[in-house]
Design a protein around this motif. Structure first.
Motif, mmCIF file in Angstrom:
data_model
loop_
_atom_site.group_PDB
_atom_site.id
_atom_site.type_symbol
_atom_site.label_atom_id
_atom_site.label_comp_id
_atom_site.label_asym_id
_atom_site.label_seq_id
_atom_site.Cartn_x
_atom_site.Cartn_y
_atom_site.Cartn_z
ATOM 1 N N THR A 33 0.860 -1.188 0.000
ATOM 2 C CA THR A 33 0.000 0.000 0.000
ATOM 3 C C THR A 33 0.894 1.235 0.000
ATOM 4 O OG1 THR A 33 -0.049 0.183 2.401
ATOM 5 C CG2 THR A 33 -1.761 -1.207 1.370
ATOM 6 N N LYS A 65 -7.100 -2.885 -6.550
ATOM 7 C CA LYS A 65 -7.926 -2.382 -5.450
ATOM 8 C C LYS A 65 -8.234 -3.561 -4.532
ATOM 9 C CE LYS A 65 -11.875 0.631 -4.803
ATOM 10 N NZ LYS A 65 -11.499 1.682 -3.993
ATOM 11 N N ASP A 66 -8.011 -3.348 -3.251
ATOM 12 C CA ASP A 66 -8.267 -4.367 -2.235
ATOM 13 C C ASP A 66 -9.134 -3.716 -1.157
ATOM 14 O OD1 ASP A 66 -8.044 -6.784 -0.717
ATOM 15 O OD2 ASP A 66 -6.392 -5.880 0.431
ATOM 16 N N GLY A 67 -10.439 -3.790 -1.335
ATOM 17 C CA GLY A 67 -11.340 -3.065 -0.437
ATOM 18 C C GLY A 67 -11.154 -1.573 -0.644
ATOM 19 N N ARG A 68 -10.739 -0.881 0.412
ATOM 20 C CA ARG A 68 -10.518 0.561 0.305
ATOM 21 C C ARG A 68 -9.055 0.895 0.037
ATOM 22 N NH1 ARG A 68 -13.153 3.532 5.196
ATOM 23 N NH2 ARG A 68 -12.754 5.265 3.801
ATOM 24 N N ARG A 69 -8.222 -0.143 -0.040
ATOM 25 C CA ARG A 69 -6.783 0.073 -0.229
ATOM 26 C C ARG A 69 -6.391 -0.186 -1.688
ATOM 27 N NH1 ARG A 69 -3.467 -3.702 3.512
ATOM 28 N NH2 ARG A 69 -4.243 -5.168 1.992
ATOM 29 N N TYR A 70 -5.289 0.413 -2.078
ATOM 30 C CA TYR A 70 -4.673 0.124 -3.365
ATOM 31 C C TYR A 70 -3.341 -0.562 -3.092
ATOM 32 C CZ TYR A 70 -8.069 3.168 -5.615
ATOM 33 O OH TYR A 70 -9.227 3.715 -6.079
#
Length: 125
Positions: free
Chosen positions: A23, A58-63
């Motif tokens: 991230t 994109k992993d949920g709200r994370r990049y």
């Protein structure tokens, strides 16, 4: 390829080549000696994505960021660009400059000789 990457962007790439995906917060943590804010690192990551040398998922709200090119590919391109820009593509002049202007250890000289011998052996076949 011939994509220009700034020195600061290369620092970000070095982190991603060591470990990925990461991230932006994780990249900031690994670059703490640079004292860059997360906003600055995100700017570098966005530039690198636009240049096509970094990808993200994109992993949920994370990049999660990963390099899109291998380090060896990047170094080969940078070396060729340097050779063209500084020595107008003349590799003999580049080698002579480095050998004449830098004290090389016996190990470094042996390594260079080995590279040349290997290259010569491959080209003869």
């Amino acid at each position: 390829m011939s994509i220009r990457v700034s020195e600061a962007e290369k620092n970000v790439m070095d982190i991603l080549w060591q470990e990925s995906p990461l991230t932006s917060t994780e990249v900031v943590e690994r670059l703490q000696t640079q004292d860059w804010s997360e906003k600055t690192v995100k700017t570098f990551l966005n530039r690198l994505v636009k240049k096509g040398v970094v990808t993200f998922q994109k992993d949920g709200r994370r990049y999660l960021y990963s390099p899109a090119i291998e380090r060896d590919e990047f170094l080969a391109d940078e070396s060729e660009s340097f050779l063209d820009k500084v020595f107008k593509g003349n590799i003999k002049e580049l080698l002579a400059t480095f050998v004449d202007n830098k004290q090389l250890s016996k190990d470094e000289l042996d390594y260079l000789k080995g590279l040349l011998d290997d290259k010569e052996g491959r080209d003869v076949r």
